[in-house]
Design a protein around this motif. Structure first.
Motif, PDB file in Angstrom:
ATOM      1  N   GLU A  79       0.828  -1.215   0.000  1.00  0.00           N
ATOM      2  CA  GLU A  79       0.000   0.000   0.000  1.00  0.00           C
ATOM      3  C   GLU A  79       0.859   1.261   0.000  1.00  0.00           C
ATOM      4  O   GLU A  79       0.593   2.215  -0.746  1.00  0.00           O
ATOM      5  CB  GLU A  79      -0.920  -0.019   1.226  1.00  0.00           C
ATOM      6  N   GLN A 123       2.504   1.806  -3.404  1.00  0.00           N
ATOM      7  CA  GLN A 123       1.561   2.267  -4.423  1.00  0.00           C
ATOM      8  C   GLN A 123       1.329   3.771  -4.334  1.00  0.00           C
ATOM      9  O   GLN A 123       1.124   4.434  -5.352  1.00  0.00           O
ATOM     10  CB  GLN A 123       0.231   1.515  -4.296  1.00  0.00           C
ATOM     11  N   PHE A 183      -1.554   5.063  -9.610  1.00  0.00           N
ATOM     12  CA  PHE A 183      -1.062   3.677  -9.695  1.00  0.00           C
ATOM     13  C   PHE A 183      -2.164   2.774 -10.243  1.00  0.00           C
ATOM     14  O   PHE A 183      -3.299   2.785  -9.738  1.00  0.00           O
ATOM     15  CB  PHE A 183      -0.632   3.189  -8.309  1.00  0.00           C
ATOM     16  N   VAL A 210      -3.960   0.012 -10.013  1.00  0.00           N
ATOM     17  CA  VAL A 210      -4.181  -1.050  -9.031  1.00  0.00           C
ATOM     18  C   VAL A 210      -4.733  -2.312  -9.677  1.00  0.00           C
ATOM     19  O   VAL A 210      -4.230  -3.423  -9.440  1.00  0.00           O
ATOM     20  CB  VAL A 210      -5.131  -0.560  -7.919  1.00  0.00           C
TER      21      VAL A 210
END
Length: 252
Positions: free
Chosen positions: A161, A164, A170, A172
């Motif tokens: 986390e 990122q 980002f 995901v």
């Protein structure tokens, strides 16, 4: 586990099976429970349990008559931990991969709150891989992806986390799809994650619980590093990597 009966000792297999049954139980087991779980005849089971107890591999509570693992396994466990230095244990395998690929290989393990390089084996000393022993690896490096793909602890999820958040917008969902693919193929690729013109691929070293022990990474000039699993060299590396995992009890 299937075994070739012609090349194994049946009585030893039965003895180890008894130990496995006792070890996997949350509580000490009675004679009748062991007999039910192993299927060994009562007369033979008595002999096995008596032998294992005399060898200090099992302990029998004289009051209840229940069996549990004995102190000998603490000795074995301590000996195994002393011989479990990953870098020295796998050094010859990493050298073999370096010689095979004519590239640099590195070993990374999880330390405290991040994956860290703990070993580097070079064949191309003119190559600047952008890292050294002690370097903390980013999420989008090949080894970083391996550690993320096999994450199973809160501190690893926290690291993912935090990493990122370092990247604007980002992707995901795309990254999660890549991690799912890594779990299927057991290999990760990264294009120039640390320095220009240098790319990498990484494979997981797994243990008997299919959990990550370390990541084996191959680093080289971008044009020389394979980009998928189709190359013969990658297949040979996968075989060596699987052998390393088997040193930690991996059965896959």
């Amino acid at each position: 586990m299937e075994m070739n009966k012609a090349s194994t000792i049946g009585s030893l297999v039965h003895g180890v099976n008894i130990i496995d049954v006792v070890a996997q139980s949350d509580n000490p087991l009675k004679f009748t429970e062991i007999q039910e779980l192993t299927g060994i005849s009562k007369s033979n089971l008595y002999k096995y349990l008596n032998t294992l107890t005399n060898l200090d591999l099992l302990y029998r509570d004289s009051k209840q008559g229940h069996y549990s693992l004995a102190y000998k396994f603490l000795e074995y466990g301590n000996a195994a931990m002393k011989n479990n230095d990953i870098t020295s244990k796998l050094s010859s395998n990493f050298k073999e991969i370096s010689n095979l690929t004519n590239m640099t290989t590195s070993l990374s393990v999880w330390l405290n709150d991040t994956p860290v390089i703990t070993g580097i084996w070079n064949t191309n000393y003119g190559l600047n891989i952008g890292a050294q022993i002690g370097t903390k690896l980013p999420l989008l490096s090949a080894a970083g992806k391996i550690h993320a793909a096999y994450a199973n602890r809160e501190e690893v999820y926290n690291w993912i986390e935090q990493e990122q958040t370092k990247h604007l917008k980002f992707p995901v969902n795309e990254f999660q799809n890549e991690l799912s693919e890594i779990q299927k193929t057991h290999i990760a690729f990264a294009k120039e994650p640390l320095t220009k013109h240098v790319s990498s691929l990484s494979l997981p070293i797994l243990d008997y619980k299919n959990e990550l022990v370390a990541a084996c990474t191959i680093i080289g000039f971008s044009e020389e590093v394979p980009k998928d699993t189709s190359s013969e060299i990658v297949q040979q590396v996968i075989e060596i990597n699987t052998e390393m995992s088997r040193a930690f009890g991996y059965k896959g």
